[in-house]
Enzyme design. Structure first.
Site, mmCIF file in Angstrom:
data_model
loop_
_atom_site.group_PDB
_atom_site.id
_atom_site.type_symbol
_atom_site.label_atom_id
_atom_site.label_comp_id
_atom_site.label_asym_id
_atom_site.label_seq_id
_atom_site.Cartn_x
_atom_site.Cartn_y
_atom_site.Cartn_z
ATOM 1 N N LYS A 299 0.839 -1.204 0.000
ATOM 2 C CA LYS A 299 0.000 0.000 0.000
ATOM 3 C C LYS A 299 0.873 1.253 0.000
ATOM 4 C CE LYS A 299 -3.870 -2.383 2.203
ATOM 5 N NZ LYS A 299 -4.666 -2.708 3.413
ATOM 6 N N GLN B 244 -4.347 -1.386 9.665
ATOM 7 C CA GLN B 244 -4.364 -2.728 9.088
ATOM 8 C C GLN B 244 -4.901 -3.731 10.118
ATOM 9 O OE1 GLN B 244 -3.785 -3.350 5.912
ATOM 10 N NE2 GLN B 244 -3.995 -5.554 6.008
ATOM 11 N N ASP C 295 -10.808 3.150 4.533
ATOM 12 C CA ASP C 295 -11.219 1.743 4.473
ATOM 13 C C ASP C 295 -12.744 1.606 4.418
ATOM 14 O OD1 ASP C 295 -9.336 -0.361 4.314
ATOM 15 O OD2 ASP C 295 -8.612 0.072 6.338
HETATM 16 N N1 GUN Z 1 -7.015 -6.710 6.522
HETATM 17 C C1 GUN Z 1 -7.420 -7.475 5.481
HETATM 18 N N2 GUN Z 1 -8.010 -6.702 4.531
HETATM 19 C C2 GUN Z 1 -7.966 -5.433 4.990
HETATM 20 C C3 GUN Z 1 -8.398 -4.178 4.451
HETATM 21 O O1 GUN Z 1 -8.964 -4.082 3.359
HETATM 22 N N3 GUN Z 1 -8.160 -3.102 5.222
HETATM 23 C C4 GUN Z 1 -7.557 -3.181 6.432
HETATM 24 N N4 GUN Z 1 -7.371 -2.067 7.121
HETATM 25 N N5 GUN Z 1 -7.141 -4.316 6.965
HETATM 26 C C5 GUN Z 1 -7.342 -5.433 6.227
#
Ligand code: GUN
Length: 308
Positions: free
Chosen positions: A56, A100, A123
């Protein structure tokens, strides 16, 4: 051959197209003195999370988005995390806050996600954004289901008037996917692990979305011939019997399995794809869209917060 290739919805190519569009928007904002910024919070050392978050941050750099990686230790407390989020909420140069998941079990995840300013919730996990989405208001929507919609739109697959069935009811994928498909005028059914006679429902789907987190859960008899099948699952299998069930005769995957001792399978048994008019492969289908949509949400948040 061309027809066969067309059936496979190329998520990687669609994600690349979206990244290009985002980069162009970032350049246009730069001309106005605005640089979108993302803060990514990665707690402890979960290998899969480390890979995702680094990807990311790297994508931010490639597109010209400012990024900051914050890595609290595994022992961080909920209060310390709340203080961190409060600081990011205040900072002008931060447009998006990404925490995350999963977090260590001693951290109160819901309390933390609720503390993120909805305007910076790239998110789309905050209840205010979930509410905006279901009320049909402009919202930051979760990245993976937004990616599903982009794949369908950009592949020319009509949603209006179709019967869409989602298998899986998570807050992150299943529920928001249902809202997004409903907003596109599909007739939507959400199924889950307790649904009775699941196959009779999935067999009615023109668009079937698998997001239940179980390897190869949807099998051929559960798919209507000619359906579009969207596989959101990412499951690692290490068992030889599982491998043979899904991939017997697949030389390329055999080689991967021999080398790594594991392969990735979605929530759809690959044999079920044979019936589909179009489908997203795993890997290379929905997966690449998640980061692309995070980038798009970060730029959207930067613009919305400045009233642009
Ligand atoms: N963990 C697995 N997928 C995601 C996501 O799309 N966003 C976040 N913040 N954590 C994750």
């Amino acid at each position: 051959m061309a027809q066969i290739l067309d059936r496979v919805l190329n998520g990687a190519a669609i994600a690349a197209e979206i990244r290009q569009e985002v980069a162009a928007e970032v350049a246009a904002l730069a001309a106005r003195g605005v640089r979108p910024g993302l803060a990514a919070v990665l707690v402890g050392h979960v290998p899969a999370s480390e890979i995702y978050v680094r990807s990311k941050v790297k994508t931010c750099e490639e597109l010209g988005i400012f990024s900051e990686l914050i890595t609290p230790p595994e022992t961080v407390t909920t209060d310390e995390m709340l203080a961190l989020v409060a600081d990011l909420n205040r900072r002008e140069e931060i447009d998006g806050i990404l925490i995350q998941l999963p977090l260590p079990p001693h951290v109160d995840t819901k309390r933390l996600l609720d503390a993120v300013l909805p305007e910076k919730d790239v998110d789309g996990f905050h209840p205010v954004n979930a509410g905006r989405l279901q009320a049909g208001r402009p919202a930051l929507a979760p990245c993976t289901p937004s990616g599903v919609i982009e794949i369908l739109k950009r592949s020319g697959i009509a949603m209006a008037g179709t019967r869409a069935v989602i298998v899986g009811r998570s807050d992150i994928v299943g529920k928001p996917a249902a809202m997004l498909l409903l907003n596109e005028n599909a007739t939507v059914t959400i199924c889950h692990s307790k649904t009775r006679d699941l196959a009779s429902i999935t067999r009615e789907a023109d668009i079937l979305v698998a997001a239940i987190g179980r390897p190869g859960f949807l099998t051929a008899p559960m798919v209507k011939p000619g359906a579009t099948v969207i596989d959101v699952g990412i499951n690692r299998i290490t068992d030889r019997a599982d491998f043979d069930r899904f991939f017997a005769g697949d030389a390329k995957r055999e080689e991967t399995f021999a080398r790594r001792g594991s392969v990735i399978v979605g929530d759809v048994d690959p044999h079920a794809f044979d019936l589909a008019a179009a489908y997203t492969p795993v890997p290379g289908g929905v997966g690449p869209l998640t980061i692309a949509m995070l980038m798009a949400n970060t730029v959207k948040a930067a613009k919305l917060r400045r009233g642009l």
